[in-house]
Design a protein around this motif. Structure first.
Motif, short mmCIF file in Angstrom:
data_model
loop_
_atom_site.label_atom_id
_atom_site.label_comp_id
_atom_site.label_asym_id
_atom_site.label_seq_id
_atom_site.Cartn_x
_atom_site.Cartn_y
_atom_site.Cartn_z
N PRO A 99 54.95 56.70 14.31
CA PRO A 99 55.77 55.63 13.70
C PRO A 99 55.13 55.02 12.45
CG PRO A 99 54.80 54.89 15.78
CD PRO A 99 54.51 56.36 15.66
N GLN A 100 53.83 55.15 12.30
CA GLN A 100 53.15 54.62 11.11
C GLN A 100 52.76 55.73 10.14
OE1 GLN A 100 49.91 52.51 12.88
NE2 GLN A 100 51.15 50.73 13.39
N ALA A 101 53.48 56.82 10.15
CA ALA A 101 53.14 57.99 9.32
C ALA A 101 52.95 57.65 7.84
CB ALA A 101 54.17 59.09 9.51
N PRO A 102 53.83 56.84 7.22
CA PRO A 102 53.61 56.55 5.79
C PRO A 102 52.26 55.86 5.53
CG PRO A 102 55.86 56.02 6.38
CD PRO A 102 55.12 56.31 7.68
N GLU A 149 38.75 58.98 12.40
CA GLU A 149 39.54 57.88 12.96
C GLU A 149 41.02 58.26 12.97
OE1 GLU A 149 40.87 54.30 14.52
OE2 GLU A 149 38.84 55.13 14.50
N LEU A 150 41.50 58.87 11.91
CA LEU A 150 42.90 59.32 11.87
C LEU A 150 43.17 60.34 12.98
CD1 LEU A 150 43.51 59.65 8.04
CD2 LEU A 150 44.76 58.15 9.60
N LEU A 151 42.25 61.29 13.14
CA LEU A 151 42.41 62.30 14.19
C LEU A 151 42.45 61.64 15.57
CD1 LEU A 151 40.09 65.10 12.80
CD2 LEU A 151 42.53 65.35 13.33
N TYR A 152 41.60 60.66 15.77
CA TYR A 152 41.57 59.94 17.05
C TYR A 152 42.90 59.24 17.31
CZ TYR A 152 40.32 56.39 20.48
OH TYR A 152 40.30 55.57 21.57
N ARG A 153 43.38 58.50 16.30
CA ARG A 153 44.64 57.77 16.46
C ARG A 153 45.81 58.71 16.70
NH1 ARG A 153 44.11 54.07 11.30
NH2 ARG A 153 46.30 53.61 11.67
N LEU A 154 45.83 59.81 15.95
CA LEU A 154 46.91 60.78 16.11
C LEU A 154 46.84 61.48 17.47
CD1 LEU A 154 46.83 62.20 12.49
CD2 LEU A 154 48.74 60.93 13.52
N HIS A 157 48.14 59.09 20.08
CA HIS A 157 49.60 59.01 20.00
C HIS A 157 50.23 60.24 20.63
CE1 HIS A 157 53.56 59.56 18.05
NE2 HIS A 157 53.67 58.27 18.34
N ARG A 158 49.67 61.40 20.34
CA ARG A 158 50.20 62.65 20.90
C ARG A 158 50.07 62.66 22.42
NH1 ARG A 158 48.36 68.77 19.27
NH2 ARG A 158 49.66 69.82 20.80
N SER A 159 48.91 62.25 22.91
CA SER A 159 48.71 62.21 24.37
C SER A 159 49.69 61.26 25.03
CB SER A 159 47.28 61.77 24.70
OG SER A 159 46.37 62.73 24.28
N ALA A 160 49.87 60.10 24.42
CA ALA A 160 50.81 59.11 24.97
C ALA A 160 52.23 59.66 24.94
CB ALA A 160 50.70 57.80 24.20
N ARG A 161 52.60 60.33 23.87
CA ARG A 161 53.94 60.89 23.74
C ARG A 161 54.16 61.98 24.78
NH1 ARG A 161 54.38 63.43 18.48
NH2 ARG A 161 54.05 65.35 19.58
N GLU A 162 53.15 62.87 24.95
CA GLU A 162 53.29 63.96 25.90
C GLU A 162 53.28 63.48 27.35
OE1 GLU A 162 50.33 66.87 24.91
OE2 GLU A 162 51.39 67.45 23.06
N SER A 163 52.64 62.36 27.61
CA SER A 163 52.64 61.82 28.98
C SER A 163 53.87 60.98 29.26
CB SER A 163 51.38 60.96 29.21
OG SER A 163 51.47 59.75 28.45
N GLY A 164 54.67 60.75 28.22
CA GLY A 164 55.88 59.96 28.39
C GLY A 164 55.67 58.47 28.21
N ALA A 165 54.47 58.07 27.85
CA ALA A 165 54.18 56.64 27.68
C ALA A 165 54.86 56.08 26.43
CB ALA A 165 52.66 56.41 27.60
N VAL A 166 55.09 56.91 25.43
CA VAL A 166 55.82 56.48 24.22
C VAL A 166 56.80 57.57 23.86
CG1 VAL A 166 53.94 55.09 23.26
CG2 VAL A 166 54.14 57.46 22.59
N ARG A 167 57.81 57.19 23.09
CA ARG A 167 58.80 58.15 22.61
C ARG A 167 58.63 58.34 21.12
NH1 ARG A 167 64.29 57.66 25.96
NH2 ARG A 167 63.28 57.50 27.98
N GLY A 168 58.90 59.55 20.66
CA GLY A 168 58.85 59.83 19.22
C GLY A 168 57.52 60.19 18.70
#
Length: 168
Positions: A99-102, A149-154, A157-168
């Motif tokens: 969501p914060q890609a830009p 740090e960017l790799l960590y944040r991304l 986010h990917r882990s949370a998305r794949e676990s269903g904790a976040v969408r998108g």
């Protein structure tokens, strides 16, 4: 006999018309001195008869920037590590739907600017001053840290998305 390089830039780039005109206008500017357009081969042929009287130099010929083509290994290694990490972060960002890609792209761009600035020929080759190399090493390390740090944040986010904790 003295060999003098001339041209635009600090390593004898192409001469300007003004430089060529000055050399022509000052060919005989001092008693016993004549400026000539020549070549390295002609210079060495001219000084060959004096070879036996010349000193033998072992070690660096350029004392102000010793080892410029093999120096600054820590900087070169850190810059390369930053490049690889930034490339990984950029690839992950493109596939992330974060969501914060830009804002993350702006961070990535700034880190790349730091890396690219320090790829400048007088820095990365080690021909800069020790102080400049120290600053460049810190900047390169900072760019690497931003990439990590960017790799960590991304990754989070990917882990949370794949676990269903976040969408998108």
């Amino acid at each position: 006999h003295v060999m003098c390089f001339y041209g635009v830039g600090d390593h004898g780039g192409g001469p300007t018309r003004r430089m060529l005109e000055w050399i022509r206008a000052h060919r005989d500017f001092a008693p016993g001195v004549r400026l000539e357009f020549s070549s390295i081969g002609r210079f060495f042929a001219a000084v060959e008869p004096s070879r036996a009287a010349c000193p033998v130099v072992e070690g660096e010929l350029g004392p102000c920037f010793p080892g410029c083509y093999s120096a600054a290994r820590p900087l070169k290694a850190t810059l390369r590590a930053a490049e690889l990490a930034l490339d990984d972060a950029g690839n992950m960002l493109e596939r992330s739907n974060h969501p914060q890609a830009p804002a993350l792209r702006r961070e990535l761009t700034e880190a790349w600017r730091t890396v690219c600035f320090n790829q400048f020929h007088d820095i990365v080759t080690g021909t800069a001053t020790r102080e400049a190399l120290d600053v460049a090493l810190r900047q390169a390390g900072g760019a690497r840290e931003r990439a990590d740090e960017l790799l960590y944040r991304l990754s989070r986010h990917r882990s949370a998305r794949e676990s269903g904790a976040v969408r998108g």
